[in-house]
Scaffold this motif. Structure first.
Motif, PDB file in Angstrom:
ATOM      1  N   ALA A  60       0.844  -1.191   0.000  1.00  0.00           N
ATOM      2  CA  ALA A  60       0.000   0.000   0.000  1.00  0.00           C
ATOM      3  C   ALA A  60       0.879   1.241   0.000  1.00  0.00           C
ATOM      4  CB  ALA A  60      -0.914   0.012   1.222  1.00  0.00           C
ATOM      5  N   GLY A  61       0.568   2.144  -0.915  1.00  0.00           N
ATOM      6  CA  GLY A  61       1.264   3.436  -0.932  1.00  0.00           C
ATOM      7  C   GLY A  61       0.326   4.470  -0.341  1.00  0.00           C
ATOM      8  N   VAL A  62       0.867   5.296   0.557  1.00  0.00           N
ATOM      9  CA  VAL A  62       0.038   6.313   1.200  1.00  0.00           C
ATOM     10  C   VAL A  62       0.603   7.670   0.844  1.00  0.00           C
ATOM     11  CG1 VAL A  62      -0.923   7.124   3.373  1.00  0.00           C
ATOM     12  CG2 VAL A  62      -0.342   4.715   3.089  1.00  0.00           C
ATOM     13  N   ALA A  63      -0.240   8.499   0.249  1.00  0.00           N
ATOM     14  CA  ALA A  63       0.214   9.849  -0.098  1.00  0.00           C
ATOM     15  C   ALA A  63      -0.728  10.837   0.550  1.00  0.00           C
ATOM     16  CB  ALA A  63       0.219  10.029  -1.612  1.00  0.00           C
ATOM     17  N   TYR A  64      -0.144  11.829   1.180  1.00  0.00           N
ATOM     18  CA  TYR A  64      -0.961  12.866   1.825  1.00  0.00           C
ATOM     19  C   TYR A  64      -1.367  13.887   0.781  1.00  0.00           C
ATOM     20  CZ  TYR A  64       0.090  11.090   6.438  1.00  0.00           C
ATOM     21  OH  TYR A  64       0.160  10.317   7.550  1.00  0.00           O
ATOM     22  N   SER A  65      -2.649  14.240   0.821  1.00  0.00           N
ATOM     23  CA  SER A  65      -3.106  15.137  -0.247  1.00  0.00           C
ATOM     24  C   SER A  65      -2.535  16.532  -0.048  1.00  0.00           C
ATOM     25  CB  SER A  65      -4.617  15.145  -0.325  1.00  0.00           C
ATOM     26  OG  SER A  65      -5.157  15.857   0.749  1.00  0.00           O
ATOM     27  N   ASP A  66      -2.285  16.926   1.201  1.00  0.00           N
ATOM     28  CA  ASP A  66      -1.677  18.256   1.338  1.00  0.00           C
ATOM     29  C   ASP A  66      -0.223  18.241   0.864  1.00  0.00           C
ATOM     30  OD1 ASP A  66      -0.691  16.806   3.391  1.00  0.00           O
ATOM     31  OD2 ASP A  66      -1.122  18.249   4.979  1.00  0.00           O
ATOM     32  N   ASP A  67       0.378  17.060   0.899  1.00  0.00           N
ATOM     33  CA  ASP A  67       1.713  16.914   0.312  1.00  0.00           C
ATOM     34  C   ASP A  67       1.652  17.161  -1.181  1.00  0.00           C
ATOM     35  OD1 ASP A  67       3.637  16.499   2.107  1.00  0.00           O
ATOM     36  OD2 ASP A  67       3.963  14.375   1.662  1.00  0.00           O
ATOM     37  N   LEU A  68       0.619  16.575  -1.789  1.00  0.00           N
ATOM     38  CA  LEU A  68       0.468  16.749  -3.232  1.00  0.00           C
ATOM     39  C   LEU A  68       0.229  18.207  -3.555  1.00  0.00           C
ATOM     40  CD1 LEU A  68      -1.742  13.675  -4.140  1.00  0.00           C
ATOM     41  CD2 LEU A  68       0.732  13.900  -4.165  1.00  0.00           C
ATOM     42  N   ILE A  69      -0.602  18.829  -2.705  1.00  0.00           N
ATOM     43  CA  ILE A  69      -0.866  20.250  -2.948  1.00  0.00           C
ATOM     44  C   ILE A  69       0.386  21.056  -2.682  1.00  0.00           C
ATOM     45  CG2 ILE A  69      -2.178  22.232  -2.110  1.00  0.00           C
ATOM     46  CD1 ILE A  69      -4.529  20.229  -1.789  1.00  0.00           C
ATOM     47  N   ALA A  70       1.128  20.633  -1.626  1.00  0.00           N
ATOM     48  CA  ALA A  70       2.370  21.336  -1.333  1.00  0.00           C
ATOM     49  C   ALA A  70       3.316  21.258  -2.521  1.00  0.00           C
ATOM     50  CB  ALA A  70       3.028  20.747  -0.098  1.00  0.00           C
ATOM     51  N   SER A  71       3.244  20.136  -3.235  1.00  0.00           N
ATOM     52  CA  SER A  71       4.116  20.025  -4.402  1.00  0.00           C
ATOM     53  C   SER A  71       3.673  20.975  -5.493  1.00  0.00           C
ATOM     54  CB  SER A  71       4.124  18.594  -4.920  1.00  0.00           C
ATOM     55  OG  SER A  71       2.910  18.326  -5.573  1.00  0.00           O
ATOM     56  N   THR A  72       2.462  21.496  -5.366  1.00  0.00           N
ATOM     57  CA  THR A  72       2.016  22.488  -6.345  1.00  0.00           C
ATOM     58  C   THR A  72       2.257  23.908  -5.849  1.00  0.00           C
ATOM     59  OG1 THR A  72      -0.197  22.611  -5.424  1.00  0.00           O
ATOM     60  CG2 THR A  72       0.173  20.951  -7.122  1.00  0.00           C
ATOM     61  N   SER A  73       2.965  24.018  -4.720  1.00  0.00           N
ATOM     62  CA  SER A  73       3.127  25.361  -4.154  1.00  0.00           C
ATOM     63  C   SER A  73       3.936  26.260  -5.097  1.00  0.00           C
ATOM     64  CB  SER A  73       3.806  25.269  -2.801  1.00  0.00           C
ATOM     65  OG  SER A  73       5.135  24.883  -2.961  1.00  0.00           O
ATOM     66  N   ASP A  74       4.895  25.647  -5.790  1.00  0.00           N
ATOM     67  CA  ASP A  74       5.675  26.434  -6.754  1.00  0.00           C
ATOM     68  C   ASP A  74       4.757  26.979  -7.831  1.00  0.00           C
ATOM     69  OD1 ASP A  74       7.896  25.939  -5.387  1.00  0.00           O
ATOM     70  OD2 ASP A  74       8.639  24.330  -6.697  1.00  0.00           O
ATOM     71  N   LEU A  75       3.904  26.072  -8.272  1.00  0.00           N
ATOM     72  CA  LEU A  75       2.919  26.428  -9.292  1.00  0.00           C
ATOM     73  C   LEU A  75       2.069  27.596  -8.828  1.00  0.00           C
ATOM     74  CD1 LEU A  75       1.736  24.953 -11.925  1.00  0.00           C
ATOM     75  CD2 LEU A  75      -0.064  24.258 -10.381  1.00  0.00           C
ATOM     76  N   ARG A  76       1.569  27.436  -7.591  1.00  0.00           N
ATOM     77  CA  ARG A  76       0.692  28.469  -7.035  1.00  0.00           C
ATOM     78  C   ARG A  76       1.451  29.788  -6.920  1.00  0.00           C
ATOM     79  NH1 ARG A  76       0.241  26.721  -1.864  1.00  0.00           N
ATOM     80  NH2 ARG A  76       2.206  27.788  -1.628  1.00  0.00           N
ATOM     81  N   ASN A  77       2.678  29.685  -6.398  1.00  0.00           N
ATOM     82  CA  ASN A  77       3.468  30.902  -6.235  1.00  0.00           C
ATOM     83  C   ASN A  77       3.663  31.607  -7.564  1.00  0.00           C
ATOM     84  OD1 ASN A  77       3.672  30.613  -3.548  1.00  0.00           O
ATOM     85  ND2 ASN A  77       5.690  29.638  -3.584  1.00  0.00           N
ATOM     86  N   SER A  78       3.993  30.818  -8.583  1.00  0.00           N
ATOM     87  CA  SER A  78       4.271  31.474  -9.855  1.00  0.00           C
ATOM     88  C   SER A  78       2.987  32.039 -10.444  1.00  0.00           C
ATOM     89  CB  SER A  78       4.961  30.518 -10.818  1.00  0.00           C
ATOM     90  OG  SER A  78       4.182  29.381 -10.994  1.00  0.00           O
ATOM     91  N   ILE A  79       1.866  31.326 -10.246  1.00  0.00           N
ATOM     92  CA  ILE A  79       0.595  31.867 -10.758  1.00  0.00           C
ATOM     93  C   ILE A  79       0.295  33.193 -10.077  1.00  0.00           C
ATOM     94  CG2 ILE A  79      -1.909  31.571 -10.671  1.00  0.00           C
ATOM     95  CD1 ILE A  79      -1.511  28.662 -11.334  1.00  0.00           C
ATOM     96  N   VAL A  80       0.426  33.205  -8.755  1.00  0.00           N
ATOM     97  CA  VAL A  80       0.123  34.433  -8.017  1.00  0.00           C
ATOM     98  C   VAL A  80       1.067  35.547  -8.436  1.00  0.00           C
ATOM     99  CG1 VAL A  80       0.191  35.472  -5.733  1.00  0.00           C
ATOM    100  CG2 VAL A  80      -0.931  33.287  -6.043  1.00  0.00           C
ATOM    101  N   LEU A  81       2.347  35.188  -8.557  1.00  0.00           N
ATOM    102  CA  LEU A  81       3.355  36.196  -8.909  1.00  0.00           C
ATOM    103  C   LEU A  81       3.063  36.784 -10.284  1.00  0.00           C
ATOM    104  CD1 LEU A  81       6.041  37.207  -7.603  1.00  0.00           C
ATOM    105  CD2 LEU A  81       7.174  35.809  -9.312  1.00  0.00           C
ATOM    106  N   TYR A  82       2.869  35.888 -11.251  1.00  0.00           N
ATOM    107  CA  TYR A  82       2.662  36.384 -12.606  1.00  0.00           C
ATOM    108  C   TYR A  82       1.386  37.192 -12.708  1.00  0.00           C
ATOM    109  CZ  TYR A  82       6.572  33.812 -14.487  1.00  0.00           C
ATOM    110  OH  TYR A  82       7.830  33.377 -14.764  1.00  0.00           O
ATOM    111  N   SER A  83       0.334  36.709 -12.033  1.00  0.00           N
ATOM    112  CA  SER A  83      -0.918  37.449 -12.169  1.00  0.00           C
ATOM    113  C   SER A  83      -0.812  38.792 -11.465  1.00  0.00           C
ATOM    114  CB  SER A  83      -2.090  36.633 -11.642  1.00  0.00           C
ATOM    115  OG  SER A  83      -1.821  36.175 -10.361  1.00  0.00           O
ATOM    116  N   LEU A  84      -0.059  38.867 -10.370  1.00  0.00           N
ATOM    117  CA  LEU A  84       0.146  40.151  -9.700  1.00  0.00           C
ATOM    118  C   LEU A  84       0.905  41.101 -10.612  1.00  0.00           C
ATOM    119  CD1 LEU A  84       0.912  39.561  -5.933  1.00  0.00           C
ATOM    120  CD2 LEU A  84      -0.892  40.911  -6.950  1.00  0.00           C
TER     121      LEU A  84
END
Lengths: 328, 593
Positions: free
Chosen positions: B289-313
């Motif tokens: 069984a592999g267990v992945a935390y969904s906030d981990d997955l979202i955390a892995s998108t933090s770069d994505l989020r940061n760049s989206i926020v940065l670029y849109s700002l």
């Protein structure tokens, strides 16, 4: 007029910032902890010290589970107080969010630990609580409870008629004192059990000699309770030599390969084994709770297990006795 | 307010079309960018999550294959041992082998096992236990742990029970060899005799658990994610936090994992956080069984989020600036027109607004220009008309001779004729005639001072005669000024006033004296008409200065206006007066050839 103009501009900017911050908050909600840094300072970082290596593993497990950064440090030699103090001071300078420390006994230690606190670093003390005010948050093995377990085991082994000789290391040893206290609590109902205490230091030979003298005196002992490993090994050696393993019960503390073999052969009837992994795990977890300003119990005690020949190869006890999976 | 009037167009005026336009632009852009970034973030997060789900499944498959290969290998080793004649012979319950031969067999089997072990570091040990009490291992000398009873070993018992099928044990500490305590996974199998029916022993291969441990612990499913293995009975084969589970400090969803089918996944959401379990079956009964935390997955998108926020700002900032600039540019011609209009409001009709492009605003500007120039023309025309009207009125006025004066003079002449004062009649009549002639010459506005003095002399002469010499006058005129030009009938109104309002208002006309002086003062000619009459109070004087109407002031005001009209504003009259002392009027005109 000019002021109002700036008000509109300001309003626009504020509106934007507010919108984005709410957006940002929503996005990062739940993944907010990533900057916490915990330093664990052990009594020894020697890879041959199974106990401290297990503490280390527990700390790593907690750090991984909680998503914290972990640094583990400690002197190479167990008992090297100067080195531990040096490491502590070095870590204070690095300013982690919390320090989890298993302090060695030294007069300077309370001062250093106070320095940790005044530097704004959360402090959790594991293993041996130091004498300092206000008392730090402690995560420790419950040595009193371990002593009580040993006492209770002696009762069951001897059908409630134990006559006990206790061999300890030194009167000033804190851990042994607490084990003794637990022992006395559990044996309080049995007036017959002559609870005499002998001190053998950390010497196997001394313990051997004490046990030999006691046997020659032909006192009616049926149980030895040895409070440290060297005493256990010394007494076991004598019992095997004199082939009295079946007659006289031996109850010890902690586990090593030698003790495991004694358990297998039946010379050692029971060993009270601590859970160092849990100590490391709970130590780091408590530190992280302190960082997050959550409620923390002032002292967390970790229970011990009674290991006997019969239960030593159950899955969970195997893991306790052989904490490491490696190619020896 | 003065700032508002400036020509400079402010960058961001409130309550203006510009601020409305830029506000509308900004809100539109803001909404568009926020919407876009939200949608793109959501889309990316979904992509990341489904990607990582696939990725986790892939990892588990890989782990499964790895472990499978180790198990397959043990299986192969067991087949090798099973088919090996020496092994069969050695453990078979026959008496063919003498005790001397036994040693060579043992050595041969041991060599075989050893050679296998050399090639495989993952194998901890290989052993065969015959039911006849014989045993052999990969070691030259095998000494068993005296305290570990073979028959009680789990792997031994299960192999016996399975009857020829291979059995995989849970991980355990192998203590069958003296002084050795190793974590292993055991594959054990009962060996049959050549007839395939009689069981003759148990074969054991131990796989180092560290192999599985290394595989599993090196798998990173995000920061907190992990992988664990359970066997069919729900015992943990591998779990990074097995000790915590044993101590009840942690729980694991083992029963759910056992129930889950291979390749499936489920989501758990409890105190430990939201996480995704992906489950895979192995061929030998274990479940990975592999267990992945969904906030981990979202955390892995933090770069994505940061760049989206940065670029849109960044985009927002730039587009806000552009919207301000654009609205500024759009409304600039309007503002320029507006400021030009304000100039017109202030009375500047010379302004012509610049016309850029011939759009609506350009047309507006053109209309404005036309309107301004038309207004200017009309206003100039009006001023001109007014001026000429005024001039004609003045001309009319000056041509008029007070009829009372004429009657009185004629009365005096009649009276003198009755008295037979012929000389006086002649003198007065001729003076009157001269006076009339002077006023009739309409063509010339300007006359030499000499003529004007003559005129006033005639006038005073008549008046003096009328008042029976009770009125006296003196003329003190600088000879040098006589050739210069002056306005016609300049002094007469002041003299008239001096007689009628000054002297006559006194207790009588006796000793009334009017002095007229004329002299050159640099480039100016200054006349003074002084009387010793009743004078005026300061209030009366003020009223006289301010009044525009009234019979008293009309002559004086006319003269003053005429002077200013002909010679300019710096010239005119000044009046000094003191009650019961007299009045002095000073008239200043330029020196004109």
């Amino acid at each position: 007029m000019r002021k109002q103009r700036w008000t509109i501009a300001l309003f626009l900017i504020l509106f934007t910032v507010a919108l984005y911050s709410s957006l940002y908050y929503k996005m990062i909600f739940g993944a907010a902890h990533h900057d916490r840094h915990v330093t664990v300072i052990l009594k020894s970082l020697n890879v041959r010290q199974d106990f401290w290596q297990a503490v280390n593993k527990g700390a790593e497990a907690a750090a991984k589970e909680m998503g914290a950064e972990l640094t583990v440090a400690g002197p190479l030699q167990e008992g090297d107080v100067n080195d531990q103090i040096r490491i502590l001071e070095q870590e204070i300078d690095r300013k982690p969010d919390a320090i989890v420390v298993a302090p060695l006994i030294d007069d300077r230690m309370p001062g250093i630990l106070a320095k940790v606190r005044s530097a704004g670093i959360r402090l959790v003390v594991i293993d041996t609580p130091p004498d300092m005010k206000p008392a730090p948050v402690v995560v420790s093995n419950d040595h009193v409870e371990a002593g009580r377990l040993a006492g209770e085991t002696s009762l069951t082994e001897t059908n409630n008629r134990p006559i006990i000789a206790i061999i300890s290391d030194a009167p000033e040893s804190q851990i042994s004192q607490q084990r003794l206290e637990g022992l006395k609590q559990s044996l309080a109902g049995n007036k017959e059990s002559a609870n005499e205490i002998y001190y053998a230091g950390n010497s196997e030979d001394k313990a051997y000699a004490i046990a030999k003298r006691l046997l020659i005196q032909d006192k009616p002992f049926n149980t030895f309770i040895t409070l440290n490993e060297s005493a256990t090994l010394g007494v076991a050696k004598l019992l095997e030599e004199q082939q009295k393993a079946d007659v006289i019960h031996l109850i010890g503390f902690d586990s090593s390969v030698d003790e495991i073999q004694l358990l297998e052969s039946g010379t050692l009837n029971a060993a009270i084994v601590q859970k160092p992994f849990n100590m490391g795990y709970l130590g780091v977890k408590t530190a992280l709770r302190l960082i997050d300003r959550k409620k923390v119990a002032p002292a967390t005690y970790i229970e011990s297990n009674v290991i006997t020949k019969l239960n030593m190869y159950t899955p969970e006890n195997q893991k306790l006795l052989f904490p490491f999976i490696n190619n020896k | 307010m003065s700032k508002e009037r400036k020509l400079r167009v402010p960058l961001f005026p409130l309550k203006s079309i510009q601020s409305n336009i830029s506000l509308a632009f900004s809100l539109l852009i803001l909404a568009a960018i926020v919407l876009t970034s939200l949608v793109s973030y959501q889309v990316s997060v979904n992509a990341v999550q489904s990607n990582s789900k696939g990725y986790i499944e892939e990892i588990i498959k890989q782990v499964n294959m790895n472990i499978q290969s180790y198990v397959d290998n043990m299986e192969n080793i067991s087949l090798l041992a099973m088919t090996n004649k020496d092994v069969k012979y050695y453990i078979s319950d026959n008496s063919f082998i003498s005790s001397e031969d036994r040693r060579t067999y043992e050595k041969r089997i041991s060599d075989l096992f050893q050679s296998i072990l050399y090639t495989r570091t993952d194998i901890a040990s290989i052993m065969v236990f015959g039911y006849n009490g014989r045993f052999v291992s990969d070691r030259r000398i095998t000494s068993l742990n005296p305290n570990a009873r073979l028959q009680e070993q789990v792997w031994y018992k299960t192999a016996k029970a399975a009857g020829g099928k291979s059995v995989i044990s849970a991980p355990h500490v192998q203590n069958i060899i003296r002084n050795e305590y190793r974590w292993v996974v055991s594959l054990s199998r009962e060996l049959k005799s050549t007839d395939g029916i009689t069981a003759e022993g148990v074969f054991l291969v131990d796989l180092n658990l560290s192999v599985i441990n290394d595989i599993c612990s090196n798998i990173n499913l995000g920061k907190k994610g992990y992988l664990f293995i359970v066997d069919g009975a729900g015992n943990i084969v591998y779990h990074p936090q097995q000790q915590l589970i044993d101590s009840k400090l942690r729980t694991e969803l083992i029963s759910e994992v056992i129930q889950a089918s291979s390749g499936s996944s489920f989501v758990a959401n409890d105190a430990d956080g939201k996480r995704i379990y992906s489950v895979q079956d192995t061929n030998f009964g274990w479940k990975i069984a592999g267990v992945a935390y969904s906030d981990d997955l979202i955390a892995s998108t933090s770069d994505l989020r940061n760049s989206i926020v940065l670029y849109s700002l960044c985009g927002l900032m730039i587009s806000l600036l552009i919207s301000v600039w654009l609205s500024h540019r759009l409304t600039k011609p309007i503002k320029e027109l507006q400021s030009d209009m304000k100039q017109v409001e202030k009375g500047n009709f010379d302004i012509q607004t610049e016309i850029g492009q011939m759009n609506e605003i350009g047309q507006l500007g053109r209309s404005f220009n036309m309107m301004v120039s038309r207004t200017k023309f009309l206003m100039e025309e009006m001023i001109h008309n007014q001026e000429s009207k005024r001039k004609s009125e003045l001309l009319l006025l000056q041509s008029q001779i007070n009829p009372h004066f004429l009657y009185n003079t004629l009365d005096s002449i009649v009276w003198m004729a009755e008295q037979k004062q012929h000389e006086e009649v002649v003198l007065m009549t001729s003076a009157l005639a001269k006076l009339f002639r002077a006023s009739i010459t309409k063509d010339q506005e300007l006359v030499p001072i000499r003529v004007e003095i003559e005129h006033i002399n005639n006038y005073l002469l008549i008046q003096k005669m009328r008042y029976n010499d009770e009125l006296d006058y003196a003329l003190d005129i600088d000879e040098a000024i006589l050739p210069y030009k002056t306005l016609k009938i300049l002094l007469q109104p002041f003299v008239e006033n001096a007689i009628y309002h000054g002297i006559r208002n006194r207790y009588g006309i006796e000793d009334g004296l009017i002095t007229i002086r004329g002299r050159l003062n640099n480039d100016q000619i200054v006349f003074e008409v002084e009387d010793n009459g009743f004078g005026m109070t300061p209030e009366q004087l003020n009223r006289l200065r301010q009044s525009h109407e009234g019979d008293k002031g009309i002559g004086i005001r006319n003269v003053n206006e005429r002077i200013k009209l002909y010679f300019g504003h710096e010239y005119g009259i000044q009046i000094r007066s003191e009650i019961e002392v007299g009045t002095c009027v000073t008239i200043t005109i330029p020196k004109l050839e």
